[in-house]
Scaffold this motif. Structure first.
Motif, PDB file in Angstrom:
ATOM      1  N   HIS A   1       0.838  -1.210   0.000  1.00 14.87           N
ATOM      2  CA  HIS A   1       0.000   0.000   0.000  1.00 14.87           C
ATOM      3  C   HIS A   1       0.872   1.259   0.000  1.00 14.87           C
ATOM      4  N   ALA A   2       1.941   1.234   0.806  1.00 14.36           N
ATOM      5  CA  ALA A   2       2.847   2.388   0.854  1.00 14.36           C
ATOM      6  C   ALA A   2       3.527   2.590  -0.499  1.00 14.36           C
ATOM      7  N   ALA A   3       3.914   1.477  -1.137  1.00 13.67           N
ATOM      8  CA  ALA A   3       4.570   1.587  -2.444  1.00 13.67           C
ATOM      9  C   ALA A   3       3.611   2.164  -3.487  1.00 13.67           C
ATOM     10  N   ASP A   4       2.350   1.709  -3.465  1.00 15.68           N
ATOM     11  CA  ASP A   4       1.363   2.250  -4.410  1.00 15.68           C
ATOM     12  C   ASP A   4       1.132   3.737  -4.166  1.00 15.68           C
ATOM     13  N   SER A   5       1.025   4.108  -2.898  1.00 13.44           N
ATOM     14  CA  SER A   5       0.821   5.526  -2.570  1.00 13.44           C
ATOM     15  C   SER A   5       2.011   6.364  -3.015  1.00 13.44           C
ATOM     16  N   SER A   6       3.219   5.821  -2.813  1.00 17.46           N
ATOM     17  CA  SER A   6       4.422   6.556  -3.222  1.00 17.46           C
ATOM     18  C   SER A   6       4.452   6.758  -4.727  1.00 17.46           C
ATOM     19  N   ARG A   7       4.098   5.702  -5.464  1.00 18.52           N
ATOM     20  CA  ARG A   7       4.101   5.828  -6.926  1.00 18.52           C
ATOM     21  C   ARG A   7       3.057   6.841  -7.395  1.00 18.52           C
ATOM     22  N   ASN A   8       1.894   6.826  -6.764  1.00 22.20           N
ATOM     23  CA  ASN A   8       0.868   7.796  -7.160  1.00 22.20           C
ATOM     24  C   ASN A   8       1.306   9.228  -6.843  1.00 22.20           C
ATOM     25  N   THR A   9       1.882   9.421  -5.665  1.00 24.58           N
ATOM     26  CA  THR A   9       2.381  10.754  -5.293  1.00 24.58           C
ATOM     27  C   THR A   9       3.486  11.196  -6.241  1.00 24.58           C
ATOM     28  N   LEU A  10       4.364  10.269  -6.558  1.00 23.05           N
ATOM     29  CA  LEU A  10       5.469  10.566  -7.470  1.00 23.05           C
ATOM     30  C   LEU A  10       4.938  10.998  -8.837  1.00 23.05           C
ATOM     31  N   LEU A  11       3.906  10.320  -9.310  1.00 25.87           N
ATOM     32  CA  LEU A  11       3.340  10.636 -10.619  1.00 25.87           C
ATOM     33  C   LEU A  11       2.731  12.034 -10.628  1.00 25.87           C
ATOM     34  N   VAL A  12       2.024  12.381  -9.543  1.00 28.88           N
ATOM     35  CA  VAL A  12       1.409  13.713  -9.465  1.00 28.88           C
ATOM     36  C   VAL A  12       2.473  14.807  -9.480  1.00 28.88           C
ATOM     37  N   ILE A  13       3.522  14.628  -8.674  1.00 27.13           N
ATOM     38  CA  ILE A  13       4.579  15.638  -8.597  1.00 27.13           C
ATOM     39  C   ILE A  13       5.311  15.745  -9.926  1.00 27.13           C
TER      40      ILE A  13
ATOM     41  N   THR B   1      19.016   3.565   3.991  1.00 30.25           N
ATOM     42  CA  THR B   1      19.097   4.522   5.102  1.00 30.25           C
ATOM     43  C   THR B   1      19.561   5.869   4.571  1.00 30.25           C
ATOM     44  N   ALA B   2      18.828   6.914   4.897  1.00 31.40           N
ATOM     45  CA  ALA B   2      19.149   8.249   4.398  1.00 31.40           C
ATOM     46  C   ALA B   2      20.442   8.756   5.024  1.00 31.40           C
ATOM     47  N   SER B   3      21.264   9.424   4.209  1.00 32.89           N
ATOM     48  CA  SER B   3      22.524   9.978   4.701  1.00 32.89           C
ATOM     49  C   SER B   3      22.291  11.247   5.521  1.00 32.89           C
ATOM     50  N   ILE B   4      21.154  11.906   5.315  1.00 32.61           N
ATOM     51  CA  ILE B   4      20.902  13.175   5.995  1.00 32.61           C
ATOM     52  C   ILE B   4      20.512  12.983   7.449  1.00 32.61           C
ATOM     53  N   ASP B   5      19.596  12.047   7.714  1.00 34.62           N
ATOM     54  CA  ASP B   5      19.110  11.879   9.091  1.00 34.62           C
ATOM     55  C   ASP B   5      19.228  10.460   9.622  1.00 34.62           C
ATOM     56  N   GLY B   6      19.731   9.521   8.804  1.00 38.35           N
ATOM     57  CA  GLY B   6      19.946   8.155   9.282  1.00 38.35           C
ATOM     58  C   GLY B   6      18.690   7.329   9.438  1.00 38.35           C
ATOM     59  N   ILE B   7      17.565   7.768   8.870  1.00 37.05           N
ATOM     60  CA  ILE B   7      16.309   7.025   8.975  1.00 37.05           C
ATOM     61  C   ILE B   7      16.171   6.108   7.769  1.00 37.05           C
ATOM     62  N   ARG B   8      15.761   4.883   8.022  1.00 33.41           N
ATOM     63  CA  ARG B   8      15.579   3.924   6.930  1.00 33.41           C
ATOM     64  C   ARG B   8      14.228   4.168   6.261  1.00 33.41           C
ATOM     65  N   ARG B   9      14.268   4.308   4.948  1.00 33.86           N
ATOM     66  CA  ARG B   9      13.057   4.615   4.183  1.00 33.86           C
ATOM     67  C   ARG B   9      12.950   3.697   2.964  1.00 33.86           C
ATOM     68  N   VAL B  10      11.748   3.687   2.400  1.00 33.28           N
ATOM     69  CA  VAL B  10      11.494   2.948   1.158  1.00 33.28           C
ATOM     70  C   VAL B  10      11.355   3.987   0.047  1.00 33.28           C
ATOM     71  N   TYR B  11      12.325   4.014  -0.858  1.00 33.73           N
ATOM     72  CA  TYR B  11      12.408   5.047  -1.892  1.00 33.73           C
ATOM     73  C   TYR B  11      11.712   4.582  -3.169  1.00 33.73           C
ATOM     74  N   ALA B  12      10.834   5.446  -3.691  1.00 34.09           N
ATOM     75  CA  ALA B  12      10.290   5.294  -5.041  1.00 34.09           C
ATOM     76  C   ALA B  12      10.785   6.500  -5.828  1.00 34.09           C
ATOM     77  N   PHE B  13      11.416   6.268  -6.967  1.00 37.11           N
ATOM     78  CA  PHE B  13      12.040   7.379  -7.693  1.00 37.11           C
ATOM     79  C   PHE B  13      11.797   7.243  -9.187  1.00 37.11           C
ATOM     80  N   ARG B  14      11.979   8.380  -9.858  1.00 37.47           N
ATOM     81  CA  ARG B  14      11.859   8.396 -11.320  1.00 37.47           C
ATOM     82  C   ARG B  14      12.674   9.567 -11.872  1.00 37.47           C
ATOM     83  N   HIS B  15      13.386   9.313 -12.971  1.00 35.67           N
ATOM     84  CA  HIS B  15      14.068  10.389 -13.697  1.00 35.67           C
ATOM     85  C   HIS B  15      13.035  11.080 -14.586  1.00 35.67           C
TER      86      HIS B  15
END
Length: 500
Positions: free
Chosen positions: A49-61, A255-269
């Motif tokens: 569900h989180a992955a689907d939400s991330s992809r939808n948010t990514l598409l909108v942005i 794990t993010a280099s900025i704050d050290g929190i582990r996250r699930v990244y969805a990205f697109r060029h």
């Protein structure tokens, strides 16, 4: 004899305390395993569900950024087109500025647009008829267009621009070429990073989630939650950026280099642009609701399984106590309460078993009838309580004299005892009978009414030799008759009888 339900092997097996406890533990573990599988499935559902939400948010942005940059680029192309028109360039400065920049006037967050000559000197400014005395020849967005004719639209990393009072902006530039293709300058516009800030701030990914727009050279253009000090930060060499540069789009956990929190990244060029958009909800936020639900369900299941196993243990304990009580009752039912020897019922069963075995194996079987001499007179003289004590002492004495596990003694009734001697011939039976008689005499229990002044026994022995087909009743009868002969010849004697 039919087997009752309680005596059925299956009932006996499932009513075994060990089987009951073991079965309850196995059932509890199986239930916990099923619960774990279901909860794990819920965990996967939360991630999906989180992955689907991330992809939808990514598409909108992505669509919003791509559309606005396309609009900004159209404004730049309009300026380039106008620079090729002699009538526009020959018009007065005010009119020329209105013609060149009319399509950019309403574009939100689009700052000033400048036109430079081939040397980098600003010659046209969308804000004023008098361009500032500035030269942009050393800027990356100028050098790229000068050195690479076919570059097209160039999008720069974020810069603090002196021309705009130190505002942090992203520069968009296009090349102006002469008819022969030679470099004539650039047109460059600015996009205030506040646009990206406003775009991302309207979206949320949980308390620890982030969204970021990154230039492919590693510069951080914008990040939500917003932190002005992070704008322009170089992300090259970090794990997430390295993975995002390895492919055009995808999903991964890091794990993010900025704050050290582990996250699930969805990205697109972003297509045709040197930009990477990433949406990264934190794992702790993704699993927060699932974890709370899993803890409740896990606690309930653990409590249920623990209670179930505990009740099973209590039940098993009760069954064991019941089995012990029943065993004790069975023993009591098969034991003479006074002497502790087998009773008449047990004697009959055991004698029948030994007789069948003797007939089957053709091995001898001997039987001893033991009777206390003048016992009625003993009771009359010393009382029944003393008589009971004497019977108990004689019973213990008989049991102690038997050495083989197969030999056993039983109380036949009154003052009579029977000793069964499997696989024992007549000589062996007479020898054992004599040792029993002597042992009882050595107890030295006072009996004033006896010839010896103590309690004695007379013993009749009968031995079946396995040669003639008799029955067990004939052996009992022969032993009983031998006992009477021992009594007749003076008591405290042993008399024997041999069957075929």
């Amino acid at each position: 004899m039919p087997v009752s339900n309680r005596d059925h092997p299956f009932f006996v097996l499932i009513s075994s305390p060990r089987v009951l406890i073991g079965g309850s533990i196995v059932f509890a573990l199986a239930l916990l395993l099923v619960s774990t599988v279901i909860l794990y499935g819920g965990r996967q559902d939360a991630m999906d569900h989180a992955a689907d939400s991330s992809r939808n948010t990514l598409l909108v942005i992505e669509r919003d950024i791509a559309r606005n940059i396309e609009l900004y680029d159209l404004s730049l192309q309009a300026v380039v087109d106008g620079m090729y028109r002699p009538d526009v360039m020959a018009a007065p400065a005010q009119l020329r500025r209105e013609i060149l920049f009319d399509r950019s006037a309403t574009a939100p967050y689009l700052g000033a647009i400048f036109v430079t000559d081939a040397s980098g000197r600003v010659v046209v400014d969308s804000r004023s008829n008098s361009p500032p005395p500035a030269n942009l020849a050393d800027e990356d967005y100028f050098r790229i267009q000068r050195d690479r004719q076919a570059w097209g639209l160039y999008v720069s990393p974020p810069h603090a621009s002196p021309l705009l009072g130190g505002q942090t902006v992203v520069f968009l530039s296009r090349r102006i070429s002469d008819t022969d293709g030679s470099f004539q300058g650039i047109v460059v516009g600015t996009v205030n990073v506040e646009y990206f800030h406003q775009l991302l701030s309207g979206l949320t990914l949980g308390p620890h989630g982030t969204m970021a727009l990154i230039h492919t050279d590693g510069a951080l253009i914008m990040r939500a939650p917003y932190n002005a000090r992070l704008i322009g930060r170089d992300l090259r060499g970090t794990g997430p950026f390295t993975k995002m540069m390895a492919s055009g789009e995808g999903t991964f956990a890091d794990t993010a280099s900025i704050d050290g929190i582990r996250r699930v990244y969805a990205f697109r060029h972003l297509s045709g642009l040197p930009l990477i958009m990433e949406v990264a909800p934190a794992e702790v936020d993704i699993y927060a609701k699932w974890k709370a639900r899993a803890e409740k369900v896990g606690a309930i299941m653990a409590l249920f399984c623990g209670t179930f196993v505990g009740l099973s243990i209590l039940l098993a304990y009760s069954l064991r106590q019941k089995a012990r009580a029943e065993s004790a009752l069975r023993i009591l039912a098969r034991t003479d309460s006074l002497t502790g020897l087998a009773n008449r019922r047990t004697l009959d069963e055991r004698l029948e078993q030994e007789w069948r075995r003797a007939v089957r194996t053709q091995r001898p079987l001997s039987l001893l009838f033991v009777d206390l001499d003048r016992f009625k007179a003993y009771n009359d003289r010393y009382g029944h309580q003393a008589g009971d004590a004497a019977l108990a002492a004689v019973g213990r004495c008989l049991a102690e004299q038997l050495r083989r596990p197969s030999d056993f003694a039983a109380r036949y009734g009154g003052e009579e005892f029977v000793v069964v001697l499997p696989d024992t011939n007549s000589m062996g039976a007479l020898s054992i009978a004599e040792s029993l008689r002597t042992a009882v005499a050595q107890l030295a229990i006072e009996h004033a009414g006896s010839e010896q002044g103590r309690i004695t026994v007379s013993i009749g022995a009968a031995s079946w030799q396995g040669l003639v087909a008799n029955d067990v009743a004939s052996v009992v009868k022969a032993a009983d008759e031998a006992l009477y002969r021992a009594k007749a010849i003076g008591r405290n004697r042993v008399a024997g009888a041999i069957l075929g």
